[in-house]
Design a protein around this motif. Structure first.
Motif, PDB file in Angstrom:
ATOM      1  N   MET A  98      -5.683  10.491  30.043  1.00 51.46           N
ATOM      2  CA  MET A  98      -5.336  11.494  29.043  1.00 51.46           C
ATOM      3  C   MET A  98      -6.135  11.298  27.763  1.00 51.46           C
ATOM      4  O   MET A  98      -6.580  12.259  27.119  1.00 51.46           O
ATOM      5  CB  MET A  98      -3.831  11.419  28.767  1.00 51.46           C
ATOM      6  N   SER A  99      -6.356  10.041  27.364  1.00 53.92           N
ATOM      7  CA  SER A  99      -7.021   9.751  26.090  1.00 53.92           C
ATOM      8  C   SER A  99      -8.484  10.172  26.078  1.00 53.92           C
ATOM      9  O   SER A  99      -9.094  10.271  25.008  1.00 53.92           O
ATOM     10  CB  SER A  99      -6.918   8.253  25.772  1.00 53.92           C
ATOM     11  N   ALA A 101      -9.637  13.037  26.500  1.00 56.12           N
ATOM     12  CA  ALA A 101      -9.762  14.293  25.755  1.00 56.12           C
ATOM     13  C   ALA A 101      -9.894  14.047  24.258  1.00 56.12           C
ATOM     14  O   ALA A 101     -10.384  14.917  23.525  1.00 56.12           O
ATOM     15  CB  ALA A 101      -8.555  15.187  26.036  1.00 56.12           C
ATOM     16  N   ASP A 104     -13.959  13.274  23.842  1.00 55.11           N
ATOM     17  CA  ASP A 104     -14.980  14.108  24.465  1.00 55.11           C
ATOM     18  C   ASP A 104     -16.080  14.453  23.454  1.00 55.11           C
ATOM     19  O   ASP A 104     -15.935  14.203  22.257  1.00 55.11           O
ATOM     20  CB  ASP A 104     -14.349  15.360  25.085  1.00 55.11           C
ATOM     21  N   GLN A 137       1.647  14.314  23.506  1.00 57.19           N
ATOM     22  CA  GLN A 137       1.366  13.766  24.835  1.00 57.19           C
ATOM     23  C   GLN A 137       2.565  13.006  25.400  1.00 57.19           C
ATOM     24  O   GLN A 137       2.790  13.019  26.606  1.00 57.19           O
ATOM     25  CB  GLN A 137       0.144  12.862  24.774  1.00 57.19           C
ATOM     26  N   HIS A 282      -5.565  21.921  27.559  1.00 57.60           N
ATOM     27  CA  HIS A 282      -5.573  21.501  28.966  1.00 57.60           C
ATOM     28  C   HIS A 282      -5.064  20.069  29.134  1.00 57.60           C
ATOM     29  O   HIS A 282      -4.568  19.704  30.200  1.00 57.60           O
ATOM     30  CB  HIS A 282      -6.974  21.633  29.557  1.00 57.60           C
ATOM     31  N   ASN A 283      -5.158  19.270  28.060  1.00 57.23           N
ATOM     32  CA  ASN A 283      -4.726  17.876  28.137  1.00 57.23           C
ATOM     33  C   ASN A 283      -3.207  17.748  28.242  1.00 57.23           C
ATOM     34  O   ASN A 283      -2.689  16.797  28.835  1.00 57.23           O
ATOM     35  CB  ASN A 283      -5.229  17.106  26.915  1.00 57.23           C
ATOM     36  N   LEU A 286      -2.509  18.347  31.800  1.00 55.11           N
ATOM     37  CA  LEU A 286      -3.029  17.219  32.577  1.00 55.11           C
ATOM     38  C   LEU A 286      -2.080  16.031  32.550  1.00 55.11           C
ATOM     39  O   LEU A 286      -1.758  15.462  33.602  1.00 55.11           O
ATOM     40  CB  LEU A 286      -4.397  16.815  32.024  1.00 55.11           C
ATOM     41  N   HIS A 287      -1.614  15.638  31.367  1.00 55.95           N
ATOM     42  CA  HIS A 287      -0.798  14.428  31.251  1.00 55.95           C
ATOM     43  C   HIS A 287       0.534  14.575  31.985  1.00 55.95           C
ATOM     44  O   HIS A 287       1.035  13.607  32.584  1.00 55.95           O
ATOM     45  CB  HIS A 287      -0.558  14.110  29.775  1.00 55.95           C
ATOM     46  N   SER A 381     -15.091  13.018  30.430  1.00 52.37           N
ATOM     47  CA  SER A 381     -14.323  14.214  30.061  1.00 52.37           C
ATOM     48  C   SER A 381     -14.548  15.364  31.036  1.00 52.37           C
ATOM     49  O   SER A 381     -13.628  16.157  31.281  1.00 52.37           O
ATOM     50  CB  SER A 381     -14.667  14.656  28.637  1.00 52.37           C
ATOM     51  N   THR A 384     -12.264  14.552  34.048  1.00 50.94           N
ATOM     52  CA  THR A 384     -10.857  14.838  33.760  1.00 50.94           C
ATOM     53  C   THR A 384     -10.635  16.347  33.607  1.00 50.94           C
ATOM     54  O   THR A 384      -9.546  16.853  33.914  1.00 50.94           O
ATOM     55  CB  THR A 384     -10.371  14.130  32.484  1.00 50.94           C
ATOM     56  N   ALA A 388      -7.855  18.375  35.510  1.00 55.56           N
ATOM     57  CA  ALA A 388      -6.910  19.276  34.849  1.00 55.56           C
ATOM     58  C   ALA A 388      -6.966  20.671  35.458  1.00 55.56           C
ATOM     59  O   ALA A 388      -5.929  21.328  35.642  1.00 55.56           O
ATOM     60  CB  ALA A 388      -7.210  19.338  33.351  1.00 55.56           C
TER      61      ALA A 388
END
Length: 548
Positions: A98-99, A101, A104, A137, A282-283, A286-287, A381, A384, A388
């Protein structure tokens, strides 16, 4: 099985209570994706998309074998509440993915421009923006663990079909915008490391292949994939720490920048960029999916509580690392270019060359150190982003596609426009920087469509059960979300005032803005009473303060 004798009675815990413990349910240690009917036959539950198949998940309840049969359930809960480094290690992984993002190429560009134009004066904002990002998050992780479903799936179930489709489109637009920046960042790094032999479009083609690397890594298991990302994050940390050591920034100035808030009219745009780059739509999706890579039964409250605790620790560590890396980049450019003639013209494309001219060679030229760090940021990135994209598409549309096909579709959506951008802007650094600003605006516009559904769902008892957030955390979260949305709203207004020209273009911009605000208002009205009550409370407090 739980004995009914008095000595084995369940003892209430201060953190949560277990009122409806089913004996047969608690005898099983792992959640299965297969259900059984009363006749004993296996029911097919594969008709819906899931983040991870049962065979892909990592077991984190191996300690159960250590329980004594005489004390059973009470000892199990005791072990859940006792911190274990071994269990933290088993939960470590999703937070670091997650981190990415936060690291990036788009964030790195915001860092270097902040440092060059504002010096160290916005470091305090970087720190608090990272803290706000952490809160968002943690809520995304919470909803994924407590429900066993990720945010895209829950949005599909919570909202009407038309609203779900619109939310999906907004998430895809945000993802494509972020992906273009990430791929371009990787292509720039490849151009640097190849000494200009490979043009920007060639770097885009090379980076496009990462979706197949991602699929190959996935076949080796979740932990292998997480290990690769750990290597990439370590590469970034070492590269930018090397640059930080070469630059030798003032410790006193750094500390003042962190502790003393400063903001001027000249640095407001950089301040907005720092905050806007931290919350990636999007993060959030994703998380909420990544946390499901561990075998957690959402029906077992003790297991959910444990997972939330360990994921909170792991995510905090991951974002602390990302904050330090962002701080390295900001302070390097603050030391080298703050107050200089080049400050206003520095961007991702020419940053390496400016660094080389300022700090020179050494054992390894700083240009290549920057290139290595940028390549690690871009590659991690983009992978990921592919990840995502799979969850967003599968969750909103309930698609049961093969992973390679879904990854190919996700990657194609970003690669085709990125290739066009690379060919058009290959020889124009200033035009590429302007295009990056448009992409930042595009992503900023999508932030409400991730934050509002997240906060709506995580506050609902029928979705979260006993793990819905409390009133204080709910008000804090909505305040953070409102702050982020307002800040990005300023960015949108400032950008359109300076860029939108012509009657037709202005009319279209107004029409889109009205539709955009209308959809946000619909989502806010769907969020229920808690937010409106909070707004009423804030208004009443404001009136009482004015009355005094």
């Amino acid at each position: 099985m739980i004995s009914a004798s008095p000595e084995n009675a369940i003892v209430p815990l201060p953190i949560f209570t277990l009122d409806d413990v089913d004996e047969e349910e608690e005898s099983h240690h792992l959640l299965s994706t297969t259900s059984f009917s009363d006749s004993g036959k296996v029911d097919d539950v594969d008709d819906e998309e899931v983040a991870y198949e049962s065979r892909e998940k990592i077991s984190v309840v191996g300690f159960d074998s250590e329980l004594s049969s005489s004390n059973g359930y009470y000892d199990d809960i005791t072990k859940i509440q006792t911190f274990s480094w071994k269990k933290l290690w088993l939960f470590t992984g999703p937070g670091f993915l997650m981190s990415i993002a936060f690291l990036d190429p788009g964030n790195l560009e915001a860092d270097l421009q902040s440092g060059a134009i504002a010096g160290n004066s916005l470091l305090w904002l970087l720190m608090w923006a990272t803290a706000m990002g952490l809160l968002i998050q943690l809520l995304a992780a919470r909803i994924g663990v407590a429900t066993g479903r990720h945010l895209a799936e829950l949005c599909r179930e919570e909202y009407p079909y038309w609203a779900g489709i619109l939310l999906w489109l907004m998430a895809e637009v945000a993802l494509i915008g972020a992906d273009i920046q990430e791929v371009i960042g990787s292509a720039i790094a490849i151009q640097i490391l190849s000494k200009g032999v490979l043009p920007l479009w060639a770097g885009v083609v090379i980076t496009a292949s990462d979706c197949f690397i991602f699929l190959l890594l996935e076949n080796y298991g979740v932990r292998k994939l997480e290990a690769v990302f750990a290597v990439l994050i370590s590469t970034m940390a070492l590269s930018f720490a090397w640059m930080f050591a070469d630059a030798k920034p003032s410790g006193k100035e750094l500390l003042v920048g962190l502790l003393v808030p400063k903001l001027s009219s000249r640095t407001i745009r950089q301040a907005v960029g720092v905050v806007g780059g931290v919350i990636m739509p999007h993060n959030v999706f994703l998380h909420s999916a990544l946390v499901q890579s561990r075998e957690i039964d959402p029906k077992k409250k003790g297991r959910v509580q444990e997972a939330i605790k360990y994921y909170s620790i792991e995510s905090s560590i991951a974002l602390l690392v990302s904050f330090v890396i962002n701080l390295f980049v900001t302070t390097v450019f603050a030391k080298g270019f703050y107050g200089s003639k080049q400050a206003d013209s520095i961007g991702l494309v020419n940053a390496g060359q400016y660094l080389q001219e300022k700090y020179g060679g050494g054992v390894l030229p700083v240009l290549y150190i920057w290139g290595i760090g940028l390549l690690a940021a871009g590659q991690s990135s983009t992978i990921t982003g592919t990840y995502a994209g799979q969850f967003i598409m599968g969750g909103f549309l309930n698609l049961r596609l093969k992973k390679w096909l879904r990854a190919l579709i996700t990657r194609s959506c970003a690669i085709l426009p990125t290739m066009i951008v690379a060919i058009i802007f290959n020889s124009s650094e200033s035009s590429l920087d302007v295009f990056n600003e448009w992409l930042n605006v595009l992503q900023s516009m999508q932030i409400p469509f991730a934050l509002i559904p997240l906060l709506t769902l995580v506050s609902k008892e029928d979705v979260m059960g006993v793990f819905k957030i409390g009133p204080i955390l709910e008000k804090t979260s909505w305040t953070v979300a409102a702050l982020v949305i307002v800040i990005n709203g300023y960015l949108l207004m400032d950008f359109f005032i300076s860029e939108v020209n012509g009657v037709l273009f202005g009319f279209l911009a107004c029409a889109v803005t009205l539709a955009y605000i209308g959809f946000i208002m619909y989502l806010m009205s769907h969020s229920g009473a808690p937010l409106s009550a909070f707004v009423d409370l804030m208004v009443s407090k404001g009136h009482s303060y004015i009355g005094k």
